[in-house]
Structure formats: C-alpha cells, structure tokens
Design a protein around this motif. Structure first.
Motif, PDB file in Angstrom:
ATOM      1  N   ARG A  67       0.830  -1.201   0.000  1.00 58.42           N
ATOM      2  CA  ARG A  67       0.000   0.000   0.000  1.00 58.42           C
ATOM      3  C   ARG A  67       0.865   1.252   0.000  1.00 58.42           C
ATOM      4  NH1 ARG A  67      -2.912  -3.039   3.816  1.00 58.42           N
ATOM      5  NH2 ARG A  67      -1.921  -1.888   5.504  1.00 58.42           N
ATOM      6  N   GLU A  68       1.927   1.245   0.803  1.00 59.65           N
ATOM      7  CA  GLU A  68       2.827   2.393   0.859  1.00 59.65           C
ATOM      8  C   GLU A  68       3.516   2.613  -0.489  1.00 59.65           C
ATOM      9  OE1 GLU A  68       6.921   3.468   3.194  1.00 59.65           O
ATOM     10  OE2 GLU A  68       5.383   2.329   4.270  1.00 59.65           O
ATOM     11  N   ARG A  69       3.906   1.533  -1.123  1.00 59.94           N
ATOM     12  CA  ARG A  69       4.541   1.667  -2.438  1.00 59.94           C
ATOM     13  C   ARG A  69       3.558   2.206  -3.467  1.00 59.94           C
ATOM     14  NH1 ARG A  69       7.975  -2.676  -5.979  1.00 59.94           N
ATOM     15  NH2 ARG A  69       7.987  -1.405  -7.854  1.00 59.94           N
ATOM     16  N   ALA A  70       2.308   1.738  -3.434  1.00 56.48           N
ATOM     17  CA  ALA A  70       1.300   2.233  -4.369  1.00 56.48           C
ATOM     18  C   ALA A  70       1.079   3.735  -4.185  1.00 56.48           C
ATOM     19  CB  ALA A  70      -0.005   1.469  -4.192  1.00 56.48           C
ATOM     20  N   ARG A  71       1.040   4.179  -2.898  1.00 60.56           N
ATOM     21  CA  ARG A  71       0.885   5.610  -2.637  1.00 60.56           C
ATOM     22  C   ARG A  71       2.081   6.397  -3.172  1.00 60.56           C
ATOM     23  NH1 ARG A  71       0.812   5.429   2.998  1.00 60.56           N
ATOM     24  NH2 ARG A  71      -0.251   3.467   3.191  1.00 60.56           N
TER      25      ARG A  71
END
Length: 105
Positions: free
Chosen positions: A60-64
C-alpha cells in the motif's frame, strides 16, 4: 543358579523395554519441541501472518508513493503537486498562506 538366570533374563527384558521406551520418548519430545516440531510449526505460522500483514502494508505504501511520483512525471505534471514540492524544497510561502510556527527543541 536357575533363579539367577531367570532374574537375569527378566532384568534384560526390562532393560530392553526401558531403552525402547526412552528412545520413543526422545523422538516424541523432539516431534513436539524440536526444530521442525509442532511448536515450531505454530511459531512459523504466526511469523507468516505477521510478515504477510507487513507485506500488505508495504505494498500500500509503495502504491501511494508510485501515485505521488506519477503526478510529478514530465508528461503530466499536477500543478498543485509541483507547487507543494517547490514550496517545500525552497522554503517559500504564499503571502496569503496561514503559517503556524512551532518552537524548535
């Protein structure tokens, strides 16, 4: 003499049974508490659950982060994002902005 021979055969039989019981007990204890035993399997399952949740959080952090980077690509620059980054890096502020100063520790 007959009683000693009989006693010796009984004690020999008991010793063999005791050794067999000790060997079975040893392997039984290792099956439960050993490196690949039942306890280790439960600990591995808990570690798998923890690492899976950490992986989901990192995805999720990478997608953000990828979404923020895509806004700054030269093909399609988001004006708000460009303004925000420029102000942050240059320490500029719009005269109409409300700025709150926090004391430095």
């Amino acid at each position: 003499m007959v009683s000693r021979a009989r006693l010796k055969s009984i004690l020999t039989g008991l010793a063999l049974y005791a050794m067999a019981a000790a060997i079975v007990g040893y392997f039984g204890v290792n099956a439960y508490t050993g490196k690949y035993g039942l306890n280790a399997r439960q600990e591995l399952d808990q570690e798998i659950i923890a690492l899976t949740s950490e992986l989901a959080q990192l995805k999720r952090e990478r997608a953000r982060s990828e979404q923020r980077v895509s806004l700054l690509r030269s093909e399609k620059i988001d004006p708000d994002m460009l303004d925000e980054r420029a102000r942050f890096q240059l320490d500029y502020a719009n005269p109409h902005d409300l700025i709150r100063m926090t004391p430095a520790n």
